[in-house]
Design a protein around this motif. Structure first.
Motif, PDB file in Angstrom:
ATOM      1  N   GLY A  99       0.795  -1.217   0.000  1.00  0.00           N
ATOM      2  CA  GLY A  99       0.000   0.000   0.000  1.00  0.00           C
ATOM      3  C   GLY A  99       0.832   1.272   0.000  1.00  0.00           C
ATOM      4  O   GLY A  99       0.324   2.346  -0.319  1.00  0.00           O
ATOM      5  N   GLU A 100       2.113   1.137   0.355  1.00  0.00           N
ATOM      6  CA  GLU A 100       2.994   2.314   0.343  1.00  0.00           C
ATOM      7  C   GLU A 100       4.050   2.228  -0.742  1.00  0.00           C
ATOM      8  O   GLU A 100       4.467   3.236  -1.299  1.00  0.00           O
ATOM      9  CB  GLU A 100       3.681   2.463   1.710  1.00  0.00           C
ATOM     10  N   ASP A 126       9.296  -0.914  -6.823  1.00  0.00           N
ATOM     11  CA  ASP A 126      10.290  -0.550  -5.798  1.00  0.00           C
ATOM     12  C   ASP A 126      11.165  -1.750  -5.440  1.00  0.00           C
ATOM     13  O   ASP A 126      12.299  -1.586  -4.984  1.00  0.00           O
ATOM     14  CB  ASP A 126       9.593  -0.032  -4.530  1.00  0.00           C
ATOM     15  N   LEU A 127      10.637  -2.952  -5.655  1.00  0.00           N
ATOM     16  CA  LEU A 127      11.441  -4.153  -5.405  1.00  0.00           C
ATOM     17  C   LEU A 127      12.609  -4.235  -6.391  1.00  0.00           C
ATOM     18  O   LEU A 127      13.648  -4.808  -6.074  1.00  0.00           O
ATOM     19  CB  LEU A 127      10.572  -5.410  -5.525  1.00  0.00           C
ATOM     20  N   GLY A 128      12.411  -3.674  -7.581  1.00  0.00           N
ATOM     21  CA  GLY A 128      13.464  -3.699  -8.595  1.00  0.00           C
ATOM     22  C   GLY A 128      14.669  -2.857  -8.237  1.00  0.00           C
ATOM     23  O   GLY A 128      15.755  -3.070  -8.776  1.00  0.00           O
ATOM     24  N   VAL A 129      14.472  -1.892  -7.350  1.00  0.00           N
ATOM     25  CA  VAL A 129      15.580  -1.040  -6.915  1.00  0.00           C
ATOM     26  C   VAL A 129      15.805  -1.202  -5.414  1.00  0.00           C
ATOM     27  O   VAL A 129      16.284  -0.293  -4.729  1.00  0.00           O
ATOM     28  CB  VAL A 129      15.314   0.446  -7.266  1.00  0.00           C
ATOM     29  N   SER A 153      -4.652   4.310  -3.970  1.00  0.00           N
ATOM     30  CA  SER A 153      -3.335   4.910  -4.209  1.00  0.00           C
ATOM     31  C   SER A 153      -2.597   4.071  -5.259  1.00  0.00           C
ATOM     32  O   SER A 153      -2.939   2.912  -5.491  1.00  0.00           O
ATOM     33  CB  SER A 153      -2.532   4.912  -2.906  1.00  0.00           C
ATOM     34  N   LEU A 154      -1.594   4.681  -5.887  1.00  0.00           N
ATOM     35  CA  LEU A 154      -0.867   3.990  -6.959  1.00  0.00           C
ATOM     36  C   LEU A 154      -0.293   2.663  -6.488  1.00  0.00           C
ATOM     37  O   LEU A 154      -0.386   1.642  -7.172  1.00  0.00           O
ATOM     38  CB  LEU A 154       0.253   4.887  -7.499  1.00  0.00           C
ATOM     39  N   ALA A 155       0.286   2.674  -5.274  1.00  0.00           N
ATOM     40  CA  ALA A 155       0.937   1.466  -4.763  1.00  0.00           C
ATOM     41  C   ALA A 155      -0.074   0.339  -4.576  1.00  0.00           C
ATOM     42  O   ALA A 155       0.143  -0.798  -5.003  1.00  0.00           O
ATOM     43  CB  ALA A 155       1.647   1.777  -3.447  1.00  0.00           C
ATOM     44  N   LEU A 156      -1.188   0.658  -3.903  1.00  0.00           N
ATOM     45  CA  LEU A 156      -2.202  -0.377  -3.652  1.00  0.00           C
ATOM     46  C   LEU A 156      -2.872  -0.805  -4.950  1.00  0.00           C
ATOM     47  O   LEU A 156      -3.113  -1.990  -5.176  1.00  0.00           O
ATOM     48  CB  LEU A 156      -3.246   0.144  -2.655  1.00  0.00           C
ATOM     49  N   ALA A 157      -3.152   0.162  -5.815  1.00  0.00           N
ATOM     50  CA  ALA A 157      -3.794  -0.152  -7.096  1.00  0.00           C
ATOM     51  C   ALA A 157      -2.920  -1.096  -7.917  1.00  0.00           C
ATOM     52  O   ALA A 157      -3.416  -2.038  -8.529  1.00  0.00           O
ATOM     53  CB  ALA A 157      -4.065   1.132  -7.882  1.00  0.00           C
ATOM     54  N   GLU A 158      -1.616  -0.822  -7.924  1.00  0.00           N
ATOM     55  CA  GLU A 158      -0.718  -1.670  -8.710  1.00  0.00           C
ATOM     56  C   GLU A 158      -0.756  -3.109  -8.217  1.00  0.00           C
ATOM     57  O   GLU A 158      -0.807  -4.049  -9.016  1.00  0.00           O
ATOM     58  CB  GLU A 158       0.711  -1.120  -8.660  1.00  0.00           C
ATOM     59  N   VAL A 159      -0.731  -3.266  -6.899  1.00  0.00           N
ATOM     60  CA  VAL A 159      -0.758  -4.611  -6.321  1.00  0.00           C
ATOM     61  C   VAL A 159      -2.053  -5.333  -6.703  1.00  0.00           C
ATOM     62  O   VAL A 159      -2.036  -6.482  -7.157  1.00  0.00           O
ATOM     63  CB  VAL A 159      -0.607  -4.549  -4.781  1.00  0.00           C
ATOM     64  N   VAL A 160      -3.178  -4.647  -6.521  1.00  0.00           N
ATOM     65  CA  VAL A 160      -4.479  -5.259  -6.838  1.00  0.00           C
ATOM     66  C   VAL A 160      -4.563  -5.618  -8.318  1.00  0.00           C
ATOM     67  O   VAL A 160      -5.005  -6.708  -8.691  1.00  0.00           O
ATOM     68  CB  VAL A 160      -5.639  -4.304  -6.440  1.00  0.00           C
ATOM     69  N   ILE A 161      -4.127  -4.676  -9.178  1.00  0.00           N
ATOM     70  CA  ILE A 161      -4.206  -4.917 -10.624  1.00  0.00           C
ATOM     71  C   ILE A 161      -3.307  -6.074 -11.034  1.00  0.00           C
ATOM     72  O   ILE A 161      -3.693  -6.912 -11.850  1.00  0.00           O
ATOM     73  CB  ILE A 161      -3.835  -3.634 -11.400  1.00  0.00           C
TER      74      ILE A 161
END
Lengths: 191, 121
Positions: A39-40, A45-48, A163-171
């Protein structure tokens, strides 16, 4: 006739394998990097990540999953018809974008390359999902249609409101589920 | 041809899910306008379950393959409500299970063929 069935099964299994590999790699990468917070932080971010193994897992998971999804897309384009065939073509493009997401991480240049290929991946996957849902609906393949509808609506809502972070995970979770379901459908395609 | 029992099961599941979502909606209302989004989402879930139940009635208003889409939408909106925090996880899981049962009923070839044949009568 039998060889055609075996051929489509292989392409379907590629989708299942891709979804499985990305899921496992993602989980292990998150476990390895204690600073990654759902969510944050975005998955990118795991890639870096400061933890090298997490960064490597993300990079190679994207590349391997992209290759497998490209194989799946080729199978979809060959063995399916009309809207589903078009869906396969968009899946191939999305898969190539996913490979680029792994190659060009957030630290590459000013980060715009990563952002660009990430948006290409999500956009083309969304189009592929819409086309496959339309095709499955008209071919009366009910369960794949249902899964596509659920995944698309949940992903769309997440993009619109979270939020972008949570949306990315869900998507991404929705994409993995959709790809796995389509892989099963392709693998069980009757000759 | 008599109406398949799965049609009855599907409509019962849809109605039951709609009633549960309606109750959750009522419980979500806290008297202020701040909760309006959550109430709206719960209402959306309730409405989608009732719509899915309606497709399982005699003289269904949609064709057979559309029934599964409506049931899938009920499940999707329940997930959306859960993600937004508009309902508790317990009720959400119950509704998701009911929605999946409705999807499985709608996916049955006997149901879709009965609905398509009955609509042409």
């Amino acid at each position: 006739m039998n060889s055609r069935k075996i051929g489509s099964a292989g392409f379907g299994i590629a989708a299942l394998l891709g979804a499985f590999i990305f899921s496992v790699a993602w989980i292990i990468a998150v476990c390895g990097d204690a600073s990654w917070v759902l969510g944050e932080n975005t998955i990118s971010d795991l890639g870096v990540s400061d933890v090298q193994i997490s960064a490597d897992l993300f990079k190679y998971a994207c590349i391997i999953t992209g290759v497998l999804f490209a194989i799946f897309g080729i199978g979809k384009a060959i063995f399916e018809k009309k809207a589903n065939c078009a869906s396969g073509i968009f899946t191939i493009i999305a898969a190539l974008a996913l490979i680029a997401v792994g190659v060009y991480n957030k630290d590459f240049g000013n980060g715009n390359a990563h952002l660009f290929v990430a948006y290409i991946f999500f956009l083309f996957t969304a189009i592929a999902a819409i086309l496959s849902g339309y095709g499955d609906y008209h071919e009366k393949k009910t369960i794949p249609t249902a899964i596509t509808v659920v995944a698309f609506v949940v992903g769309l809502f997440a993009y619109a409101t979270c939020s972008l972070a949570l949306a990315e995970v869900v998507i991404v979770v929705c994409i993995l589920i959709w790809a796995a379901a389509q892989g099963v459908k392709l693998a069980m395609e009757k000759a | 041809m008599a109406m398949p029992k799965k049609m009855v099961a599907g409509s019962a599941v849809g109605l039951f899910g709609g009633i549960i979502a309606l109750a959750v909606m009522a419980a979500t209302w806290d008297g202020t306008l701040d909760c309006i989004v959550k109430v709206g989402l719960d209402m959306l879930v309730s409405v989608s379950f009732f719509a899915a139940a309606g497709t399982f009635m005699k003289y269904s208003p949609v064709q057979g393959s559309t029934m599964v889409v409506l049931s899938a939408l009920a499940v999707a909106f329940t997930l959306v409500a859960l993600i937004y925090g508009a309902m508790s996880i317990g009720f959400g899981l119950v509704l998701i299970v009911l929605g999946i049962v409705a999807i499985l009923c709608a996916a049955c070839p006997t149901v879709t063929s009965w609905v398509d044949a009955n609509r042409r009568v």
